[in-house]
Enzyme design. Structure first.
Site, PDB file in Angstrom:
ATOM      1  N   ASP A  85      -4.030  35.482  -4.009  1.00  0.00           N
ATOM      2  CA  ASP A  85      -3.664  33.813  -4.746  1.00  0.00           C
ATOM      3  C   ASP A  85      -3.044  33.258  -3.373  1.00  0.00           C
ATOM      4  O   ASP A  85      -2.748  33.936  -2.395  1.00  0.00           O
ATOM      5  CB  ASP A  85      -2.541  33.893  -5.712  1.00  0.00           C
ATOM      6  CG  ASP A  85      -2.437  32.688  -6.242  1.00  0.00           C
ATOM      7  OD1 ASP A  85      -3.321  32.388  -7.131  1.00  0.00           O
ATOM      8  OD2 ASP A  85      -1.336  31.836  -5.991  1.00  0.00           O
ATOM      9  N   GLN A  86      -3.001  31.941  -3.658  1.00  0.00           N
ATOM     10  CA  GLN A  86      -2.660  31.131  -2.255  1.00  0.00           C
ATOM     11  C   GLN A  86      -2.010  29.811  -2.874  1.00  0.00           C
ATOM     12  O   GLN A  86      -2.323  29.229  -3.995  1.00  0.00           O
ATOM     13  CB  GLN A  86      -3.636  30.657  -1.438  1.00  0.00           C
ATOM     14  CG  GLN A  86      -3.133  29.963  -0.147  1.00  0.00           C
ATOM     15  CD  GLN A  86      -4.593  29.608   0.550  1.00  0.00           C
ATOM     16  OE1 GLN A  86      -5.462  29.124   0.168  1.00  0.00           O
ATOM     17  NE2 GLN A  86      -4.285  29.914   1.805  1.00  0.00           N
TER      18      GLN A  86
END
Length: 204
Positions: A85-86
């Site tokens: 995820d970012q």
């Protein structure tokens, strides 16, 4: 580049084209599965904690859909699930995917002549042993001025609506406007190669 023959299989738990591209560049073959989770239901104060929690939630969602028993019984090789995820951090605030074209435009306008950071997580789950290894990586991006017509084109095209903070450094229109990246480009694109490689080895 020749594909590495490895004693394990990989499932990439992400619909991100950039992540697929990076994992392929690393020389791996993999299957793709997506975790349809409500990302907005997971809240954390710190970006590092948020991206790790989201990668965990994605791994949980995918493993619950898989019959993990078949991965455990097949002793020949392990299957490793990669979730990631970012978020983008701008002036101390966490930014996820823009909720509208207007918000995407505001995000890009903010970056013009300024800078933002990306914080990304990678989590590797060994479906055979249940072992999980995760970590996060950070990069900073400095921009030249971004002309209005570039913003218009990016928003019209729509890719910026599907990425954290509306930030795409690998886009042909943006590449010449990036002044500097502190960190690695693959980290900015959502899958830091060195971290991923280390976690794959650790999870085995």
């Amino acid at each position: 580049m020749a594909t590495k023959t490895k004693p394990f299989k990989i499932i990439l738990g992400s619909s991100s084209l950039a992540r697929r591209q990076i994992l392929a560049e690393m020389g791996y073959e993999f299957k793709v599965m997506t975790a349809d989770i409500d990302e907005k239901s997971i809240r954390k104060e710190k970006p590092e904690e948020l991206v790790m929690a989201l990668a965990e939630a994605k791994a949980d969602a995918i493993t619950s859909r898989l019959q993990t028993s078949e991965y455990k019984e097949n002793d020949a090789e392990a299957t490793l699930l990669i979730t990631a995820d970012q978020v983008v951090v701008y002036e101390g605030k966490i930014r996820e995917k823009p909720s509208s074209k207007e918000e995407a435009r505001q995000f890009i306008k903010d970056y013009s002549g300024g800078h933002a950071a990306t914080v990304g997580s990678v989590l590797v789950t060994n479906l055979k042993t249940g072992t999980r290894k995760g970590g996060w990586d950070k990069a900073e991006i400095y921009f030249h001025e971004i002309p209005d017509e570039v913003m218009d084109n990016l928003i019209e095209e729509g890719i910026v609506l599907n990425v954290a903070g509306g930030l795409v450094v690998e886009h042909p229109l943006i590449i010449p406007l990036v002044e500097a990246v502190v960190g690695t480009r693959d980290s900015v694109m959502g899958l830091p190669k060195a971290l991923t490689e280390n976690l794959l080895q650790e999870a085995l």
